[in-house]
Design an enzyme around this catalytic site. Structure first.
Site, PDB file in Angstrom:
ATOM      1  CB  SER A 114      35.653  43.523  47.702  1.00 42.37           C
ATOM      2  OG  SER A 114      36.375  43.871  46.540  1.00 42.37           O
ATOM      3  CG  HIS A 115      36.335  40.129  44.803  1.00 46.52           C
ATOM      4  ND1 HIS A 115      37.003  40.784  45.805  1.00 46.52           N
ATOM      5  CD2 HIS A 115      36.785  38.853  44.826  1.00 46.52           C
ATOM      6  CE1 HIS A 115      37.829  39.949  46.407  1.00 46.52           C
ATOM      7  NE2 HIS A 115      37.715  38.771  45.835  1.00 46.52           N
ATOM      8  CE  LYS A 155      37.888  49.305  52.326  1.00 44.68           C
ATOM      9  NZ  LYS A 155      39.026  49.155  51.399  1.00 44.68           N
ATOM     10  CG  ASP A 204      35.079  45.141  42.669  1.00 43.45           C
ATOM     11  OD1 ASP A 204      35.045  46.350  42.371  1.00 43.45           O
ATOM     12  OD2 ASP A 204      35.586  44.711  43.720  1.00 43.45           O
ATOM     13  CG  ASP A 247      34.434  47.465  46.797  1.00 46.32           C
ATOM     14  OD1 ASP A 247      34.789  46.781  45.826  1.00 46.32           O
ATOM     15  OD2 ASP A 247      35.214  47.818  47.695  1.00 46.32           O
ATOM     16  CG  ASP A 272      37.902  47.884  45.296  1.00 45.79           C
ATOM     17  OD1 ASP A 272      37.390  46.959  44.630  1.00 45.79           O
ATOM     18  OD2 ASP A 272      38.306  47.734  46.469  1.00 45.79           O
ATOM     19  NE  ARG A 273      39.181  42.987  43.968  1.00 51.24           N
ATOM     20  CZ  ARG A 273      39.773  41.846  44.295  1.00 51.24           C
ATOM     21  NH1 ARG A 273      39.977  40.922  43.381  1.00 51.24           N
ATOM     22  NH2 ARG A 273      40.152  41.610  45.534  1.00 51.24           N
ATOM     23  CD  GLU A 303      47.079  39.288  41.870  1.00 48.71           C
ATOM     24  OE1 GLU A 303      46.347  38.703  41.055  1.00 48.71           O
ATOM     25  OE2 GLU A 303      46.816  39.381  43.077  1.00 48.71           O
ATOM     26  CB  SER A 304      43.595  41.047  42.956  1.00 44.17           C
ATOM     27  OG  SER A 304      43.952  42.187  43.710  1.00 44.17           O
ATOM     28  CE  LYS A 344      41.252  46.442  45.289  1.00 42.93           C
ATOM     29  NZ  LYS A 344      41.754  46.394  46.664  1.00 42.93           N
TER      30      LYS A 344
END
Length: 542
Positions: free
Chosen positions: A112-113, A125, A276, A278, A280-281, A363-364, A375
Protein backbone atom coordinates in the site's frame (compact mmCIF):
# COMPACT_ATOMS: atom_id res chain seq x y z
CA UNK A 1 4.34 -32.11 -13.64
CA UNK A 2 3.39 -30.93 -10.16
CA UNK A 3 6.30 -30.73 -7.71
CA UNK A 4 5.80 -31.13 -3.98
CA UNK A 5 8.47 -29.17 -2.12
CA UNK A 6 9.11 -29.82 1.57
CA UNK A 7 9.11 -26.75 3.79
CA UNK A 8 9.03 -25.65 7.40
CA UNK A 9 6.85 -22.93 8.93
CA UNK A 10 7.73 -19.33 9.58
CA UNK A 11 6.11 -18.06 12.76
CA UNK A 12 5.57 -14.46 11.60
CA UNK A 13 2.98 -14.86 8.84
CA UNK A 14 -0.08 -13.50 10.61
CA UNK A 15 -1.94 -11.18 8.20
CA UNK A 16 -2.69 -7.69 9.46
CA UNK A 17 -5.56 -5.41 8.50
CA UNK A 18 -4.43 -5.55 4.85
CA UNK A 19 -2.65 -8.86 4.40
CA UNK A 20 0.93 -9.86 5.17
CA UNK A 21 3.46 -7.03 5.08
CA UNK A 22 7.15 -7.43 5.76
CA UNK A 23 10.48 -6.09 4.61
CA UNK A 24 11.61 -7.27 1.18
CA UNK A 25 14.51 -9.16 2.77
CA UNK A 26 11.99 -11.17 4.81
CA UNK A 27 10.05 -12.15 1.68
CA UNK A 28 13.33 -13.05 0.01
CA UNK A 29 13.98 -15.80 2.52
CA UNK A 30 13.81 -19.28 1.05
CA UNK A 31 10.21 -20.51 0.78
CA UNK A 32 8.78 -17.47 2.63
CA UNK A 33 6.43 -16.24 -0.11
CA UNK A 34 5.72 -19.83 -1.16
CA UNK A 35 4.68 -20.77 2.38
CA UNK A 36 2.21 -17.91 2.61
CA UNK A 37 0.72 -18.44 -0.85
CA UNK A 38 0.32 -22.16 -0.21
CA UNK A 39 -1.29 -21.41 3.15
CA UNK A 40 -3.84 -19.27 1.30
CA UNK A 41 -4.59 -22.02 -1.22
CA UNK A 42 -4.76 -24.68 1.50
CA UNK A 43 -7.62 -22.97 3.37
CA UNK A 44 -9.72 -22.33 0.24
CA UNK A 45 -12.25 -24.81 -1.10
CA UNK A 46 -13.56 -25.76 -4.54
CA UNK A 47 -11.36 -23.58 -6.73
CA UNK A 48 -10.32 -26.32 -9.20
CA UNK A 49 -10.57 -24.89 -12.71
CA UNK A 50 -11.51 -21.44 -11.40
CA UNK A 51 -9.95 -18.04 -12.20
CA UNK A 52 -7.39 -16.29 -9.99
CA UNK A 53 -6.52 -12.59 -10.44
CA UNK A 54 -2.92 -11.55 -9.75
CA UNK A 55 -1.25 -8.16 -9.86
CA UNK A 56 0.37 -5.49 -7.78
CA UNK A 57 1.64 -1.96 -7.49
CA UNK A 58 4.92 -2.51 -9.33
CA UNK A 59 7.13 -2.30 -6.26
CA UNK A 60 10.40 -4.22 -5.96
CA UNK A 61 9.81 -8.01 -5.95
CA UNK A 62 6.39 -7.64 -7.63
CA UNK A 63 7.36 -9.46 -10.83
CA UNK A 64 9.25 -12.23 -9.04
CA UNK A 65 6.38 -13.11 -6.73
CA UNK A 66 3.86 -12.99 -9.59
CA UNK A 67 5.87 -15.71 -11.36
CA UNK A 68 5.87 -17.74 -8.13
CA UNK A 69 2.09 -17.35 -7.79
CA UNK A 70 1.49 -18.40 -11.40
CA UNK A 71 3.51 -21.60 -10.94
CA UNK A 72 1.79 -22.42 -7.66
CA UNK A 73 -1.68 -21.62 -9.01
CA UNK A 74 -1.12 -24.10 -11.84
CA UNK A 75 0.14 -26.76 -9.43
CA UNK A 76 -2.82 -26.26 -7.08
CA UNK A 77 -5.44 -26.64 -9.80
CA UNK A 78 -6.60 -23.18 -10.86
CA UNK A 79 -7.84 -23.13 -14.44
CA UNK A 80 -6.96 -19.55 -15.33
CA UNK A 81 -4.87 -16.65 -14.05
CA UNK A 82 -5.56 -13.04 -15.09
CA UNK A 83 -2.53 -10.79 -14.57
CA UNK A 84 -2.10 -7.12 -15.35
CA UNK A 85 0.31 -6.07 -18.11
CA UNK A 86 3.74 -5.62 -16.58
CA UNK A 87 2.39 -7.12 -13.37
CA UNK A 88 0.46 -3.90 -12.72
CA UNK A 89 -3.01 -3.81 -11.14
CA UNK A 90 -4.17 -1.15 -8.73
CA UNK A 91 -6.01 -2.56 -5.73
CA UNK A 92 -9.41 -1.13 -6.78
CA UNK A 93 -8.82 -2.27 -10.37
CA UNK A 94 -8.02 -5.78 -9.12
CA UNK A 95 -11.26 -5.77 -7.14
CA UNK A 96 -13.13 -4.74 -10.28
CA UNK A 97 -11.43 -7.47 -12.34
CA UNK A 98 -12.41 -10.12 -9.78
CA UNK A 99 -16.03 -8.96 -9.94
CA UNK A 100 -16.20 -8.35 -13.70
CA UNK A 101 -14.78 -11.75 -14.66
CA UNK A 102 -16.42 -13.71 -11.82
CA UNK A 103 -13.02 -14.84 -10.55
CA UNK A 104 -12.72 -17.09 -7.53
CA UNK A 105 -10.47 -14.52 -5.86
CA UNK A 106 -7.21 -12.68 -6.23
CA UNK A 107 -3.76 -12.13 -4.79
CA UNK A 108 -2.78 -8.46 -4.63
CA UNK A 109 0.93 -7.82 -4.20
CA UNK A 110 1.40 -4.54 -2.39
CA UNK A 111 2.35 -2.89 0.85
CA UNK A 112 0.00 0.00 0.00
CA UNK A 113 1.38 3.36 1.11
CA UNK A 114 4.62 1.89 2.54
CA UNK A 115 7.92 2.62 0.75
CA UNK A 116 9.35 0.21 -1.82
CA UNK A 117 12.78 -0.97 -2.91
CA UNK A 118 15.29 -3.67 -2.00
CA UNK A 119 15.49 -2.47 1.61
CA UNK A 120 11.87 -1.48 2.02
CA UNK A 121 8.47 -3.18 2.13
CA UNK A 122 6.46 -5.83 0.31
CA UNK A 123 3.09 -7.40 0.92
CA UNK A 124 0.54 -9.99 -0.19
CA UNK A 125 -3.16 -10.07 0.54
CA UNK A 126 -5.94 -12.35 -0.60
CA UNK A 127 -9.24 -10.96 -1.88
CA UNK A 128 -12.35 -13.12 -2.06
CA UNK A 129 -14.88 -13.52 -4.86
CA UNK A 130 -16.78 -10.32 -4.06
CA UNK A 131 -13.56 -8.42 -4.80
CA UNK A 132 -12.94 -7.44 -1.18
CA UNK A 133 -10.23 -8.34 1.33
CA UNK A 134 -10.58 -11.73 2.98
CA UNK A 135 -12.60 -11.59 6.22
CA UNK A 136 -11.05 -12.47 9.56
CA UNK A 137 -12.27 -16.08 9.49
CA UNK A 138 -10.16 -16.63 6.36
CA UNK A 139 -7.11 -14.65 7.47
CA UNK A 140 -7.17 -16.45 10.81
CA UNK A 141 -7.27 -19.78 8.97
CA UNK A 142 -4.37 -18.69 6.73
CA UNK A 143 -2.31 -17.84 9.79
CA UNK A 144 -3.15 -21.14 11.49
CA UNK A 145 -2.14 -23.07 8.36
CA UNK A 146 1.12 -21.11 8.03
CA UNK A 147 2.13 -22.29 11.50
CA UNK A 148 2.08 -25.98 10.52
CA UNK A 149 2.70 -26.00 6.77
CA UNK A 150 5.11 -28.70 5.65
CA UNK A 151 4.97 -28.54 1.84
CA UNK A 152 4.02 -26.36 -1.10
CA UNK A 153 3.09 -27.23 -4.68
CA UNK A 154 4.62 -25.73 -7.81
CA UNK A 155 5.51 -26.52 -11.41
CA UNK A 156 8.85 -26.17 -13.17
CA UNK A 157 8.27 -23.81 -16.10
CA UNK A 158 9.91 -20.76 -17.66
CA UNK A 159 8.73 -17.31 -16.61
CA UNK A 160 5.61 -15.98 -18.30
CA UNK A 161 6.13 -12.84 -20.42
CA UNK A 162 4.24 -10.22 -18.41
CA UNK A 163 4.89 -7.48 -20.97
CA UNK A 164 2.82 -8.94 -23.82
CA UNK A 165 -0.97 -9.00 -23.89
CA UNK A 166 -2.56 -12.35 -24.59
CA UNK A 167 -2.82 -15.94 -23.42
CA UNK A 168 -0.16 -18.49 -22.49
CA UNK A 169 -0.53 -22.12 -21.42
CA UNK A 170 1.22 -23.02 -18.16
CA UNK A 171 1.05 -26.69 -17.20
CA UNK A 172 -2.54 -26.96 -18.39
CA UNK A 173 -3.60 -23.60 -16.93
CA UNK A 174 -4.31 -20.48 -19.01
CA UNK A 175 -2.45 -17.30 -18.09
CA UNK A 176 -3.92 -14.19 -19.68
CA UNK A 177 -2.04 -10.89 -19.52
CA UNK A 178 -4.68 -8.15 -19.66
CA UNK A 179 -4.81 -4.38 -20.00
CA UNK A 180 -4.81 -3.25 -16.36
CA UNK A 181 -6.60 0.04 -17.06
CA UNK A 182 -9.37 -0.59 -19.61
CA UNK A 183 -12.04 -2.30 -17.47
CA UNK A 184 -11.52 0.14 -14.61
CA UNK A 185 -11.68 3.21 -16.86
CA UNK A 186 -14.91 1.96 -18.45
CA UNK A 187 -16.42 1.51 -14.99
CA UNK A 188 -15.52 5.11 -14.12
CA UNK A 189 -17.20 6.33 -17.32
CA UNK A 190 -20.41 4.60 -16.26
CA UNK A 191 -20.36 6.18 -12.79
CA UNK A 192 -19.44 9.76 -13.61
CA UNK A 193 -20.45 12.48 -16.07
CA UNK A 194 -17.30 12.60 -18.16
CA UNK A 195 -18.88 15.13 -20.55
CA UNK A 196 -19.40 17.60 -17.69
CA UNK A 197 -15.85 17.10 -16.44
CA UNK A 198 -14.47 17.55 -19.97
CA UNK A 199 -16.33 20.87 -20.29
CA UNK A 200 -15.01 21.98 -16.90
CA UNK A 201 -11.42 21.27 -17.96
CA UNK A 202 -11.90 22.75 -21.43
CA UNK A 203 -13.17 25.94 -19.77
CA UNK A 204 -9.81 26.54 -18.11
CA UNK A 205 -10.17 24.56 -14.89
CA UNK A 206 -6.68 23.39 -13.89
CA UNK A 207 -5.85 20.28 -11.92
CA UNK A 208 -2.72 18.51 -10.78
CA UNK A 209 -2.50 14.80 -9.93
CA UNK A 210 0.59 13.34 -8.27
CA UNK A 211 0.80 9.58 -8.93
CA UNK A 212 3.91 9.38 -6.68
CA UNK A 213 5.66 7.00 -9.16
CA UNK A 214 3.16 4.39 -8.02
CA UNK A 215 0.43 2.30 -9.61
CA UNK A 216 -2.11 5.03 -10.45
CA UNK A 217 0.16 6.66 -13.03
CA UNK A 218 -1.14 4.64 -16.02
CA UNK A 219 -4.74 4.99 -14.81
CA UNK A 220 -4.47 8.76 -14.33
CA UNK A 221 -2.75 9.30 -17.69
CA UNK A 222 -5.51 7.37 -19.44
CA UNK A 223 -8.50 8.81 -17.59
CA UNK A 224 -7.49 12.38 -16.72
CA UNK A 225 -5.35 13.27 -19.72
CA UNK A 226 -6.63 11.04 -22.54
CA UNK A 227 -10.33 10.55 -21.78
CA UNK A 228 -11.06 13.83 -19.95
CA UNK A 229 -8.72 16.07 -21.93
CA UNK A 230 -6.52 17.47 -19.18
CA UNK A 231 -3.27 18.82 -20.65
CA UNK A 232 -0.16 16.64 -20.77
CA UNK A 233 1.74 17.23 -17.55
CA UNK A 234 -1.39 17.27 -15.41
CA UNK A 235 -0.25 13.90 -14.07
CA UNK A 236 3.14 14.13 -12.39
CA UNK A 237 5.36 11.23 -11.30
CA UNK A 238 3.20 9.05 -13.53
CA UNK A 239 5.59 6.15 -14.22
CA UNK A 240 5.43 3.31 -11.66
CA UNK A 241 8.90 2.54 -10.31
CA UNK A 242 10.05 -0.38 -8.12
CA UNK A 243 11.23 2.06 -5.44
CA UNK A 244 8.62 4.79 -6.14
CA UNK A 245 11.46 7.08 -7.15
CA UNK A 246 12.96 6.82 -3.69
CA UNK A 247 9.90 8.45 -2.17
CA UNK A 248 7.27 7.30 0.30
CA UNK A 249 4.00 6.81 -1.67
CA UNK A 250 1.71 8.01 1.12
CA UNK A 251 -0.53 10.91 0.03
CA UNK A 252 -0.20 13.30 2.95
CA UNK A 253 1.31 16.70 3.64
CA UNK A 254 4.69 15.18 4.51
CA UNK A 255 5.23 12.81 1.59
CA UNK A 256 3.26 14.78 -1.03
CA UNK A 257 4.81 18.08 0.00
CA UNK A 258 5.52 19.11 -3.61
CA UNK A 259 1.80 18.95 -4.38
CA UNK A 260 0.99 20.89 -1.21
CA UNK A 261 3.52 23.56 -2.20
CA UNK A 262 1.93 23.76 -5.65
CA UNK A 263 -1.61 24.04 -4.29
CA UNK A 264 -0.68 26.70 -1.74
CA UNK A 265 1.52 28.63 -4.15
CA UNK A 266 0.89 31.91 -5.96
CA UNK A 267 -0.30 30.27 -9.20
CA UNK A 268 -2.08 27.27 -7.73
CA UNK A 269 -4.29 25.03 -9.87
CA UNK A 270 -7.97 24.80 -9.00
CA UNK A 271 -7.76 21.21 -7.78
CA UNK A 272 -5.00 18.91 -6.61
CA UNK A 273 -4.99 15.23 -5.77
CA UNK A 274 -2.70 12.28 -5.18
CA UNK A 275 -2.94 8.56 -4.61
CA UNK A 276 -0.74 6.02 -2.87
CA UNK A 277 1.34 2.97 -3.75
CA UNK A 278 -1.51 0.65 -4.75
CA UNK A 279 -4.08 3.27 -5.72
CA UNK A 280 -6.63 2.87 -2.95
CA UNK A 281 -5.98 6.06 -0.98
CA UNK A 282 -6.52 9.69 -1.96
CA UNK A 283 -5.45 13.19 -1.08
CA UNK A 284 -7.78 16.07 -1.96
CA UNK A 285 -6.69 19.71 -2.16
CA UNK A 286 -8.24 22.87 -3.48
CA UNK A 287 -6.48 26.14 -4.01
CA UNK A 288 -5.13 27.01 -0.55
CA UNK A 289 -7.20 24.33 1.20
CA UNK A 290 -6.56 20.76 2.36
CA UNK A 291 -9.68 18.64 2.69
CA UNK A 292 -9.19 16.08 5.45
CA UNK A 293 -10.18 12.52 4.54
CA UNK A 294 -12.99 12.63 7.10
CA UNK A 295 -14.37 15.86 5.64
CA UNK A 296 -13.94 14.52 2.12
CA UNK A 297 -16.03 11.45 2.97
CA UNK A 298 -18.78 13.69 4.36
CA UNK A 299 -18.73 16.10 1.41
CA UNK A 300 -18.77 13.28 -1.13
CA UNK A 301 -21.70 11.62 0.62
CA UNK A 302 -23.62 14.91 0.72
CA UNK A 303 -23.07 15.54 -2.99
CA UNK A 304 -22.88 12.07 -4.52
CA UNK A 305 -26.32 12.45 -6.11
CA UNK A 306 -24.78 14.89 -8.58
CA UNK A 307 -22.96 11.98 -10.30
CA UNK A 308 -25.01 9.70 -12.59
CA UNK A 309 -23.96 6.53 -10.79
CA UNK A 310 -25.46 7.79 -7.53
CA UNK A 311 -28.37 9.87 -8.80
CA UNK A 312 -30.83 7.49 -7.17
CA UNK A 313 -29.47 8.27 -3.71
CA UNK A 314 -27.48 6.31 -1.16
CA UNK A 315 -28.47 3.21 0.80
CA UNK A 316 -26.31 4.18 3.76
CA UNK A 317 -22.93 5.54 4.82
CA UNK A 318 -20.23 3.60 6.66
CA UNK A 319 -17.10 4.85 8.34
CA UNK A 320 -14.38 3.34 10.48
CA UNK A 321 -14.60 4.12 14.18
CA UNK A 322 -11.53 6.44 14.27
CA UNK A 323 -12.90 8.49 11.35
CA UNK A 324 -14.53 11.74 12.42
CA UNK A 325 -18.28 12.04 12.92
CA UNK A 326 -18.67 14.47 10.00
CA UNK A 327 -20.29 11.75 7.89
CA UNK A 328 -22.71 10.97 10.73
CA UNK A 329 -24.21 14.44 10.42
CA UNK A 330 -24.71 14.00 6.69
CA UNK A 331 -26.35 10.61 7.24
CA UNK A 332 -28.69 12.10 9.85
CA UNK A 333 -29.66 15.01 7.59
CA UNK A 334 -30.34 12.70 4.64
CA UNK A 335 -32.22 10.15 6.74
CA UNK A 336 -29.66 7.44 6.02
CA UNK A 337 -28.26 4.71 8.28
CA UNK A 338 -24.72 5.30 9.54
CA UNK A 339 -22.53 2.28 10.24
CA UNK A 340 -19.43 2.52 12.45
CA UNK A 341 -16.93 -0.31 11.86
CA UNK A 342 -13.40 -1.21 12.93
CA UNK A 343 -10.49 -0.02 10.81
CA UNK A 344 -9.94 -2.19 7.73
CA UNK A 345 -11.88 -2.19 4.47
CA UNK A 346 -12.86 -5.83 4.90
CA UNK A 347 -15.44 -4.73 7.49
CA UNK A 348 -17.29 -2.69 4.85
CA UNK A 349 -17.65 -5.66 2.49
CA UNK A 350 -20.56 -7.28 4.30
CA UNK A 351 -22.45 -3.97 4.48
CA UNK A 352 -21.94 -3.33 0.77
CA UNK A 353 -22.90 -6.85 -0.25
CA UNK A 354 -26.03 -6.67 1.90
CA UNK A 355 -27.09 -3.36 0.33
CA UNK A 356 -26.80 -1.56 3.67
CA UNK A 357 -24.29 1.08 2.53
CA UNK A 358 -23.25 2.80 -0.68
CA UNK A 359 -20.34 5.04 0.34
CA UNK A 360 -17.66 4.10 2.87
CA UNK A 361 -14.58 5.83 4.19
CA UNK A 362 -11.66 5.81 6.59
CA UNK A 363 -9.69 8.69 8.02
CA UNK A 364 -6.53 7.13 6.57
CA UNK A 365 -7.35 8.65 3.17
CA UNK A 366 -9.47 5.75 1.95
CA UNK A 367 -12.88 6.38 0.39
CA UNK A 368 -14.99 4.22 -1.88
CA UNK A 369 -18.41 2.92 -2.79
CA UNK A 370 -20.26 -0.21 -3.79
CA UNK A 371 -18.76 -0.11 -7.31
CA UNK A 372 -15.94 -2.35 -6.00
CA UNK A 373 -15.04 -3.81 -2.61
CA UNK A 374 -11.92 -1.75 -1.96
CA UNK A 375 -11.26 1.88 -1.26
CA UNK A 376 -10.46 3.71 -4.47
CA UNK A 377 -8.26 6.76 -4.84
CA UNK A 378 -9.10 7.76 -8.42
CA UNK A 379 -12.80 7.15 -7.82
CA UNK A 380 -12.72 9.81 -5.08
CA UNK A 381 -10.86 12.21 -7.37
CA UNK A 382 -13.39 11.72 -10.17
CA UNK A 383 -16.38 12.13 -7.85
CA UNK A 384 -14.88 15.39 -6.63
CA UNK A 385 -14.38 16.55 -10.23
CA UNK A 386 -17.97 15.60 -11.08
CA UNK A 387 -19.24 17.62 -8.10
CA UNK A 388 -17.07 20.60 -9.00
CA UNK A 389 -18.30 20.47 -12.61
CA UNK A 390 -21.97 20.43 -11.62
CA UNK A 391 -21.81 22.95 -8.78
CA UNK A 392 -19.48 25.40 -10.49
CA UNK A 393 -17.86 26.33 -7.17
CA UNK A 394 -14.33 26.03 -5.82
CA UNK A 395 -13.27 23.35 -3.35
CA UNK A 396 -13.01 26.01 -0.65
CA UNK A 397 -16.52 27.29 -1.35
CA UNK A 398 -17.98 23.79 -1.27
CA UNK A 399 -16.35 23.06 2.08
CA UNK A 400 -17.39 26.41 3.55
CA UNK A 401 -20.98 25.70 2.54
CA UNK A 402 -20.76 22.18 3.95
CA UNK A 403 -19.56 23.43 7.35
CA UNK A 404 -22.21 26.16 7.38
CA UNK A 405 -24.87 23.47 6.95
CA UNK A 406 -23.51 20.59 9.04
CA UNK A 407 -20.95 22.20 11.35
CA UNK A 408 -17.28 21.31 11.40
CA UNK A 409 -15.48 18.37 13.00
CA UNK A 410 -11.98 19.64 13.71
CA UNK A 411 -9.89 16.52 13.37
CA UNK A 412 -6.30 15.27 13.18
CA UNK A 413 -4.37 12.01 13.39
CA UNK A 414 -0.99 11.95 15.10
CA UNK A 415 1.23 9.00 14.17
CA UNK A 416 4.16 7.94 16.30
CA UNK A 417 6.06 5.65 13.93
CA UNK A 418 8.89 3.21 14.52
CA UNK A 419 8.28 2.81 18.25
CA UNK A 420 9.73 -0.02 20.27
CA UNK A 421 6.95 -2.59 20.11
CA UNK A 422 7.16 -3.40 23.82
CA UNK A 423 6.91 0.27 24.80
CA UNK A 424 3.91 0.86 22.51
CA UNK A 425 2.12 -2.23 23.82
CA UNK A 426 2.83 -1.18 27.40
CA UNK A 427 1.27 2.24 26.73
CA UNK A 428 -1.89 0.65 25.38
CA UNK A 429 -1.99 -1.95 28.16
CA UNK A 430 -1.73 0.67 30.89
CA UNK A 431 -4.33 2.90 29.27
CA UNK A 432 -6.70 -0.06 28.83
CA UNK A 433 -6.37 -0.91 32.52
CA UNK A 434 -7.06 2.73 33.47
CA UNK A 435 -10.26 3.07 31.39
CA UNK A 436 -12.76 2.23 34.18
CA UNK A 437 -11.35 4.97 36.44
CA UNK A 438 -11.15 7.73 33.81
CA UNK A 439 -14.77 8.99 33.67
CA UNK A 440 -15.02 12.14 35.75
CA UNK A 441 -11.29 12.83 35.56
CA UNK A 442 -10.33 16.35 34.50
CA UNK A 443 -7.25 17.34 32.53
CA UNK A 444 -6.86 20.99 31.62
CA UNK A 445 -10.27 22.25 30.48
CA UNK A 446 -11.53 18.77 29.59
CA UNK A 447 -13.49 16.27 31.67
CA UNK A 448 -13.71 12.63 30.64
CA UNK A 449 -17.34 11.59 30.17
CA UNK A 450 -16.75 8.00 29.06
CA UNK A 451 -13.94 5.58 28.27
CA UNK A 452 -14.09 2.16 26.60
CA UNK A 453 -12.53 -0.23 24.09
CA UNK A 454 -14.40 -0.46 20.82
CA UNK A 455 -15.79 -3.77 19.66
CA UNK A 456 -17.95 -4.48 16.62
CA UNK A 457 -20.81 -6.88 16.15
CA UNK A 458 -21.23 -7.37 12.41
CA UNK A 459 -24.94 -6.82 11.62
CA UNK A 460 -24.75 -9.14 8.61
CA UNK A 461 -22.88 -12.26 9.76
CA UNK A 462 -22.96 -11.79 13.54
CA UNK A 463 -19.16 -11.96 13.96
CA UNK A 464 -17.65 -10.07 16.88
CA UNK A 465 -14.38 -8.14 16.58
CA UNK A 466 -12.85 -7.04 19.88
CA UNK A 467 -9.90 -4.81 20.75
CA UNK A 468 -10.50 -2.27 17.99
CA UNK A 469 -9.29 0.91 19.70
CA UNK A 470 -9.39 2.74 23.03
CA UNK A 471 -11.86 5.64 23.13
CA UNK A 472 -12.02 8.62 25.46
CA UNK A 473 -15.16 10.73 25.20
CA UNK A 474 -15.19 14.19 26.83
CA UNK A 475 -18.00 16.38 28.05
CA UNK A 476 -19.07 18.58 25.17
CA UNK A 477 -18.51 15.83 22.58
CA UNK A 478 -14.75 15.93 21.94
CA UNK A 479 -12.95 12.60 21.82
CA UNK A 480 -9.55 10.90 21.54
CA UNK A 481 -8.94 7.43 20.10
CA UNK A 482 -5.76 5.38 20.52
CA UNK A 483 -4.81 2.46 18.25
CA UNK A 484 -1.75 0.46 17.33
CA UNK A 485 -1.57 0.27 13.54
CA UNK A 486 -1.61 -3.05 11.71
CA UNK A 487 -0.09 -1.78 8.46
CA UNK A 488 3.59 -1.35 9.36
CA UNK A 489 6.44 -3.80 8.77
CA UNK A 490 8.85 -2.92 11.56
CA UNK A 491 8.44 -1.63 15.09
CA UNK A 492 5.06 -0.27 16.10
CA UNK A 493 3.00 2.74 15.08
CA UNK A 494 0.77 4.43 17.63
CA UNK A 495 -2.08 6.37 16.07
CA UNK A 496 -3.82 9.04 18.12
CA UNK A 497 -7.05 10.48 16.69
CA UNK A 498 -8.28 13.84 17.98
CA UNK A 499 -11.70 15.35 17.28
CA UNK A 500 -13.79 18.31 18.40
CA UNK A 501 -17.10 19.41 16.89
CA UNK A 502 -18.11 23.02 16.26
CA UNK A 503 -21.74 23.68 15.31
CA UNK A 504 -22.85 25.68 12.25
CA UNK A 505 -23.05 28.85 14.34
CA UNK A 506 -19.61 28.34 15.89
CA UNK A 507 -16.09 29.19 14.78
CA UNK A 508 -15.63 27.35 11.49
CA UNK A 509 -12.39 28.86 10.23
CA UNK A 510 -9.96 28.15 13.09
CA UNK A 511 -6.58 26.53 12.48
CA UNK A 512 -6.87 22.83 13.31
CA UNK A 513 -3.85 22.67 15.68
CA UNK A 514 -5.28 25.53 17.73
CA UNK A 515 -8.76 23.99 17.78
CA UNK A 516 -7.32 20.71 19.07
CA UNK A 517 -4.61 22.04 21.41
CA UNK A 518 -6.36 21.00 24.62
CA UNK A 519 -7.00 17.49 23.24
CA UNK A 520 -3.36 17.11 22.20
CA UNK A 521 -2.26 17.97 25.72
CA UNK A 522 -4.84 15.60 27.20
CA UNK A 523 -3.66 12.71 25.00
CA UNK A 524 -0.07 13.18 26.12
CA UNK A 525 -1.11 13.37 29.77
CA UNK A 526 -3.70 10.61 29.98
CA UNK A 527 -1.80 8.05 27.91
CA UNK A 528 1.69 9.03 29.03
CA UNK A 529 2.97 9.26 25.46
CA UNK A 530 6.27 11.04 26.26
CA UNK A 531 6.91 8.74 29.21
CA UNK A 532 6.36 5.53 27.26
CA UNK A 533 7.83 6.50 23.90
CA UNK A 534 10.39 9.18 24.64
CA UNK A 535 8.74 11.26 21.90
CA UNK A 536 7.63 14.84 22.39
CA UNK A 537 5.98 15.12 18.96
CA UNK A 538 4.40 12.77 16.42
CA UNK A 539 6.27 11.59 13.34
CA UNK A 540 3.43 12.52 10.97
CA UNK A 541 0.29 14.63 11.40
CA UNK A 542 -2.60 14.19 9.00
Amino acid sequence: MTLTIATTPYIDQKPGTSGLRKKVRVFQQARYAENFVQSVFDVLDDFAGQTLVVGGDGRFLNRDVIQTVIRMAAANGFGRVLVGLGGILSTPAASNIIRTYAAFGGLILSASHNPGGPNEDFGIKYNIGNGGPAPERITDAIHARSMVIDRYLTVDILDVDLDRLGETQVAGMVVEVIDPVADYAELMERLFDFDAIRKLIAGGFRLSFDAMHAVTGPYAHDILERRLGAPAGTVTNGTPLPDFGGHHPDPNMVHAHALFDRMFGSDAPDFGAASDGDGDRNLILGRNIFVTPSDSLAALAANAHLAPGYAGGLKGIARSMPTSGAADRVAHALGLPLHETPTGWKFFGNLLDAGMATICGEESAGTGSDHVREKDGLWAVLLWLNILAVRGESVAAIMAGHWARFGRNYYARHDYEGLETAAAEQLVSELRAALPALPGRTTGSLTVAGADEFEYLDPVDGSLSRGQGLRLQFEGGARIVFRLSGTGTSGATLRVYLERYEGPDGVLDAETPAALADLIAAADHLAGIPRHTGRTAPTVIT
